[in-house]
Design an enzyme around this catalytic site. Structure first.
Site, PDB file in Angstrom:
ATOM      1  N   ASP A  24       0.852  -1.193   0.000  1.00 34.60           N
ATOM      2  CA  ASP A  24       0.000   0.000   0.000  1.00 34.60           C
ATOM      3  C   ASP A  24       0.887   1.242   0.000  1.00 34.60           C
ATOM      4  O   ASP A  24       1.628   1.463   0.951  1.00 34.60           O
ATOM      5  CB  ASP A  24      -0.885  -0.058   1.261  1.00 34.60           C
ATOM      6  CG  ASP A  24      -1.654   1.236   1.485  1.00 34.60           C
ATOM      7  OD1 ASP A  24      -1.803   2.010   0.520  1.00 34.60           O
ATOM      8  OD2 ASP A  24      -2.093   1.456   2.638  1.00 34.60           O
ATOM      9  N   ASN A  81      -0.244   4.502  -0.277  1.00 31.85           N
ATOM     10  CA  ASN A  81      -0.833   5.772   0.174  1.00 31.85           C
ATOM     11  C   ASN A  81      -1.505   5.710   1.543  1.00 31.85           C
ATOM     12  O   ASN A  81      -2.226   6.615   1.922  1.00 31.85           O
ATOM     13  CB  ASN A  81      -1.822   6.298  -0.878  1.00 31.85           C
ATOM     14  CG  ASN A  81      -3.001   5.355  -1.073  1.00 31.85           C
ATOM     15  OD1 ASN A  81      -3.066   4.297  -0.432  1.00 31.85           O
ATOM     16  ND2 ASN A  81      -3.930   5.734  -1.925  1.00 31.85           N
ATOM     17  N   ASP A 134      -3.973   3.976   2.776  1.00 34.53           N
ATOM     18  CA  ASP A 134      -5.415   3.735   2.978  1.00 34.53           C
ATOM     19  C   ASP A 134      -5.686   2.289   3.397  1.00 34.53           C
ATOM     20  O   ASP A 134      -6.848   1.877   3.520  1.00 34.53           O
ATOM     21  CB  ASP A 134      -6.230   4.107   1.736  1.00 34.53           C
ATOM     22  CG  ASP A 134      -5.918   3.216   0.539  1.00 34.53           C
ATOM     23  OD1 ASP A 134      -5.011   2.357   0.647  1.00 34.53           O
ATOM     24  OD2 ASP A 134      -6.571   3.379  -0.509  1.00 34.53           O
ATOM     25  N   ASP A 179      -1.887  -1.169  -3.731  1.00 35.01           N
ATOM     26  CA  ASP A 179      -2.207  -0.421  -4.950  1.00 35.01           C
ATOM     27  C   ASP A 179      -1.094  -0.548  -5.982  1.00 35.01           C
ATOM     28  O   ASP A 179      -0.056  -1.160  -5.724  1.00 35.01           O
ATOM     29  CB  ASP A 179      -2.499   1.047  -4.594  1.00 35.01           C
ATOM     30  CG  ASP A 179      -1.429   1.630  -3.682  1.00 35.01           C
ATOM     31  OD1 ASP A 179      -0.238   1.393  -3.939  1.00 35.01           O
ATOM     32  OD2 ASP A 179      -1.794   2.311  -2.681  1.00 35.01           O
ATOM     33  N   ASP A 222      -5.574 -10.610 -15.370  1.00 34.47           N
ATOM     34  CA  ASP A 222      -6.697 -11.497 -15.122  1.00 34.47           C
ATOM     35  C   ASP A 222      -7.824 -11.121 -16.086  1.00 34.47           C
ATOM     36  O   ASP A 222      -8.089  -9.944 -16.313  1.00 34.47           O
ATOM     37  CB  ASP A 222      -7.169 -11.332 -13.672  1.00 34.47           C
ATOM     38  CG  ASP A 222      -7.410 -12.672 -13.000  1.00 34.47           C
ATOM     39  OD1 ASP A 222      -8.263 -13.415 -13.507  1.00 34.47           O
ATOM     40  OD2 ASP A 222      -6.763 -12.955 -11.985  1.00 34.47           O
ATOM     41  N   ASP A 282     -10.156 -16.419 -15.903  1.00 32.03           N
ATOM     42  CA  ASP A 282     -10.864 -16.831 -14.701  1.00 32.03           C
ATOM     43  C   ASP A 282     -12.029 -17.776 -15.012  1.00 32.03           C
ATOM     44  O   ASP A 282     -12.852 -17.470 -15.883  1.00 32.03           O
ATOM     45  CB  ASP A 282     -11.415 -15.563 -14.025  1.00 32.03           C
ATOM     46  CG  ASP A 282     -12.079 -15.841 -12.695  1.00 32.03           C
ATOM     47  OD1 ASP A 282     -11.363 -16.100 -11.721  1.00 32.03           O
ATOM     48  OD2 ASP A 282     -13.333 -15.802 -12.640  1.00 32.03           O
ATOM     49  N   GLU A 285      -8.101 -20.984 -16.112  1.00 29.75           N
ATOM     50  CA  GLU A 285      -8.456 -21.583 -14.820  1.00 29.75           C
ATOM     51  C   GLU A 285      -9.622 -22.533 -15.055  1.00 29.75           C
ATOM     52  O   GLU A 285     -10.701 -22.112 -15.475  1.00 29.75           O
ATOM     53  CB  GLU A 285      -8.850 -20.510 -13.809  1.00 29.75           C
ATOM     54  CG  GLU A 285      -8.994 -21.103 -12.420  1.00 29.75           C
ATOM     55  CD  GLU A 285      -9.948 -20.353 -11.504  1.00 29.75           C
ATOM     56  OE1 GLU A 285      -9.804 -20.502 -10.278  1.00 29.75           O
ATOM     57  OE2 GLU A 285     -10.845 -19.644 -11.997  1.00 29.75           O
ATOM     58  N   HIS A 345      -4.455 -17.166  -4.577  1.00 32.25           N
ATOM     59  CA  HIS A 345      -5.303 -16.382  -3.671  1.00 32.25           C
ATOM     60  C   HIS A 345      -6.569 -17.129  -3.244  1.00 32.25           C
ATOM     61  O   HIS A 345      -7.344 -16.596  -2.446  1.00 32.25           O
ATOM     62  CB  HIS A 345      -5.686 -15.066  -4.366  1.00 32.25           C
ATOM     63  CG  HIS A 345      -6.503 -15.312  -5.594  1.00 32.25           C
ATOM     64  ND1 HIS A 345      -5.980 -15.903  -6.728  1.00 32.25           N
ATOM     65  CD2 HIS A 345      -7.811 -15.100  -5.856  1.00 32.25           C
ATOM     66  CE1 HIS A 345      -6.933 -16.022  -7.633  1.00 32.25           C
ATOM     67  NE2 HIS A 345      -8.066 -15.549  -7.133  1.00 32.25           N
ATOM     68  N   ASP A 346      -6.808 -18.298  -3.805  1.00 31.92           N
ATOM     69  CA  ASP A 346      -7.994 -19.082  -3.425  1.00 31.92           C
ATOM     70  C   ASP A 346      -7.654 -20.275  -2.545  1.00 31.92           C
ATOM     71  O   ASP A 346      -8.554 -21.015  -2.138  1.00 31.92           O
ATOM     72  CB  ASP A 346      -8.689 -19.630  -4.687  1.00 31.92           C
ATOM     73  CG  ASP A 346      -9.290 -18.536  -5.550  1.00 31.92           C
ATOM     74  OD1 ASP A 346      -9.676 -17.485  -5.005  1.00 31.92           O
ATOM     75  OD2 ASP A 346      -9.356 -18.741  -6.778  1.00 31.92           O
TER      76      ASP A 346
HETATM   77  C1  NOJ Z   1     -11.777 -17.859  -9.454  1.00 32.05           C
HETATM   78  C2  NOJ Z   1     -11.027 -16.776  -8.762  1.00 32.05           C
HETATM   79  O1  NOJ Z   1      -9.696 -17.157  -8.622  1.00 32.05           O
HETATM   80  C3  NOJ Z   1     -11.731 -16.541  -7.461  1.00 32.05           C
HETATM   81  O2  NOJ Z   1     -10.987 -15.733  -6.592  1.00 32.05           O
HETATM   82  C4  NOJ Z   1     -13.080 -15.961  -7.769  1.00 32.05           C
HETATM   83  O3  NOJ Z   1     -13.809 -15.852  -6.581  1.00 32.05           O
HETATM   84  C5  NOJ Z   1     -13.856 -16.841  -8.745  1.00 32.05           C
HETATM   85  N1  NOJ Z   1     -13.066 -17.358  -9.806  1.00 32.05           N
HETATM   86  C6  NOJ Z   1     -14.967 -16.063  -9.366  1.00 32.05           C
HETATM   87  O4  NOJ Z   1     -14.458 -15.105 -10.254  1.00 32.05           O
END
Ligand code: NOJ
Length: 563
Positions: free
Chosen positions: A21, A23, A25, A29, A98, A199, A256, A332-333
């Site tokens: 980050d 700035n 907040d 970013d 993405d 995605d 994905e 991130h999932d």
């Molecule tokens: C896969 C993404 O990696 C995930 O973070 C997202 O919630 C779902 N697709 C829906 O876009």
């Protein structure tokens, strides 16, 4: 002639909200990313993949886009983006964006129009159906829980959302939708970006007639599985996208794709006629899900090394010479890899290096998720209030409030599986909020930041970070890592994963002890060599050691070159 540079590359995934980050907040970013580009250069990665940075109401942290051609205000401006792209390219790093086009945000102008009236020109851009007997049009469950349909009073119909109700699915059957997506892709590609991570892309073609899903659980709504994944027009839609857009640029794509077999993998990534270059399959990160339960995502079962070997070997061999693999253990999932597949306590450093060795020596393009390179771990926030992820919060609501499951049990599941494990801020140093932000972070920092952080890793020659740098360098020095043929050894060994990679006259031997024990590794008798050279390992090794019979140390990893 377009090169295959993406085979030789290592990709680094940034989750912008949690990276840096600039700035104060509390939200990462683009300028924060720019400030860290030298760090990425030092790490040696070739490509940066940015999770979505487009305008979004952030119901799903940017995976719900309301304007594909604008930057999310919290992340900065288009000028910041242009600078980021320029600064990346100046350092020889490419940019993967993405592409979220299975759905938009419900605040996207297309959907705002679509929901206005049944005869609106945008009506057919989304999937609308009348109810059935006063209820949803079919029994499909959303992948985020609850029904996949949302009733809309204005027109007395339901719209389909395979994710949250803030993410209505686009209707890819409509050629105007496809054209609009293609135009938008051209727009970004013309700016000079180097590819797309697509995605949830194998959800874009739904089964004709949207039939009910088979009833497999006592839940009101059922997993729509084969009716939505890998639908009948998927290859056609993606083939068209390749013809009209992708083939005009020297870029790469990674799709994905949940619920795919290696046959799908080949159809999708085939060197000559596959529409994409590689994909993210899920089998290895679903090993620890209990399929027999009502909600496999949240019901764990132990994973086994034998199964990991079976899965990875199948993908390695089935795509060999024909398609191409991506390699990942975290994103991130997913929970943090070291907490899930290694040991985030006593052997955190050793096991993080072991997993890194695994990731970087298989056949395919490795993806490093931010923080993985310093061995960041899962987090265990005490209450649900500290969690930000909508999927996690929905699950808590459903499990505790509706199903009446004990809170402590539910929190334990969340600690193991929540996507927020991967979304706590990047740990840069030991200062307040781990150097991520001068303000209050949007999600709390993992309390272990004073021990696990970049600054400390930089100064420690034995750190996970230095090990990643070395692995990434090795990829450039040894074509066998990129191109070599993969052959599994010791198939039935329950603790050791070993394989060779062979390319022309180079042969590498990879030995990985996935356990905290001291198993014996016996080199199979068909492997002959006169010379061996240790290329990398996570313990010190006596060069004279006989590798025909080795007692390995906890989470030990070694890569030899045999001649
Ligand atoms: C896969 C993404 O990696 C995930 O973070 C997202 O919630 C779902 N697709 C829906 O876009």
């Amino acid at each position: 002639m377009h090169g295959k540079w993406w085979k030789e590359s290592v990709v680094y995934q940034i989750y912008p909200r949690s990276f840096c980050d600039s700035n104060g907040d509390g939200i990462g970013d683009l300028r924060g990313i720019i400030a860290k580009l030298d760090y990425l250069k030092e790490l040696g990665v070739d490509v940066v993949w940015l999770s979505p940075i487009y305008q979004s109401p952030n119901a799903d942290n940017g995976y719900d886009i309301s304007d594909y051609r604008a930057i999310m205000a919290e992340f900065g401006t288009m000028a910041d983006f242009n600078k980021l792209l320029e600064q990346l390219h100046r350092r020889g790093i490419r940019l993967l964006m993405d592409l979220v086009v299975n759905h938009t945000s419900d605040e996207h102008p297309w959907f705002v129009e679509s929901r206005r009236s049944r005869d609106n020109p945008y009506r057919d851009w989304y999937i609308w159906r009348p109810g059935r007997d006063g209820r949803e049009p079919n029994n499909w469950a959303s992948l985020f829980g609850g029904s996949a349909w949302q009733y809309d009073e204005a027109t007395d119909e339901y719209y389909l959302h395979l994710f949250s109700k803030k993410q209505p699915d686009l209707n890819w059957e409509n050629p105007r939708v496809r054209e609009a997506v293609h135009e938008m892709m051209h727009w970004w590609l013309k700016k000079g970006i180097d590819g797309f991570r697509m995605d949830a892309i194998n959800l874009i073609s739904k089964a004709p007639g949207l039939p009910d899903a088979p009833v497999k659980t006592a839940n009101r709504y059922q997993f729509p599985g084969p009716h939505v994944f890998n639908g009948p027009r998927l290859l056609e839609f993606l083939g068209e996208t390749k013809r009209r857009v992708l083939s005009h640029y020297d870029i790469f794509t990674v799709a994905e794709t949940g619920l795919v077999t290696t046959e799908h993998g080949l159809d999708l990534t085939h060197e000559e006629n596959g529409p994409v270059n590689m994909l993210f399959q899920f089998e290895h990160v679903e090993m620890d899900m209990d399929d027999s339960s009502d909600s496999p995502r949240w019901n764990s079962k132990p994973w086994s090394l034998l199964e990991l070997k079976r899965i990875m070997t199948r993908w390695q061999k089935d795509l060999e010479g024909k398609g191409w693999n991506s390699l990942y253990l975290s994103n991130h999932d997913q929970p943090r890899a070291v907490s899930r597949f290694g040991d985030d306590g006593r052997y955190r450093v050793e096991s993080a290096k072991l997993l890194a060795t695994f990731l970087h020596t298989l056949h395919g393009t490795p993806y490093v998720y931010q923080g993985e390179e310093i061995g960041m771990t899962n987090v265990a926030f005490p209450t649900i209030d500290d969690y930000r992820d909508m999927e996690t919060r929905n699950m808590y609501q459903e499990f505790v409030e509706e199903k009446g499951i004990d809170r402590t049990v539910v929190m334990a599941i969340i600690h193991a599986k929540s996507r927020d494990n991967a979304r706590t801020p990047m740990q840069w140093d030991a200062s307040v909020h781990a150097g991520f932000s001068a303000g209050t972070p949007w999600i709390k920092v993992n309390p272990n930041y004073s021990e696990i952080n970049v600054q400390r890793a930089r100064t420690d020659p034995d750190s996970v970070l230095h090990y990643y740098r070395k692995l990434i360098r090795l990829r450039r020095e040894h074509p066998a890592i990129v191109h070599g043929c993969y052959d599994l050894l010791l198939e039935a060994h329950e603790q050791v994963y070993a394989f060779t990679r062979t390319w022309k006259n180079e042969r590498l031997l990879v030995i990985l002890n996935f356990s905290p024990d001291a198993p014996v590794f016996a080199l199979p008798s068909h492997i002959h060599f006169t010379n061996k050279e240790l290329l990398i390992g996570n313990y010190s090794v006596d060069t004279g050691e006989d590798i025909n019979l080795l007692t390995l140390r906890p989470y030990e990893a070694r890569v030899y070159r045999l001649r």
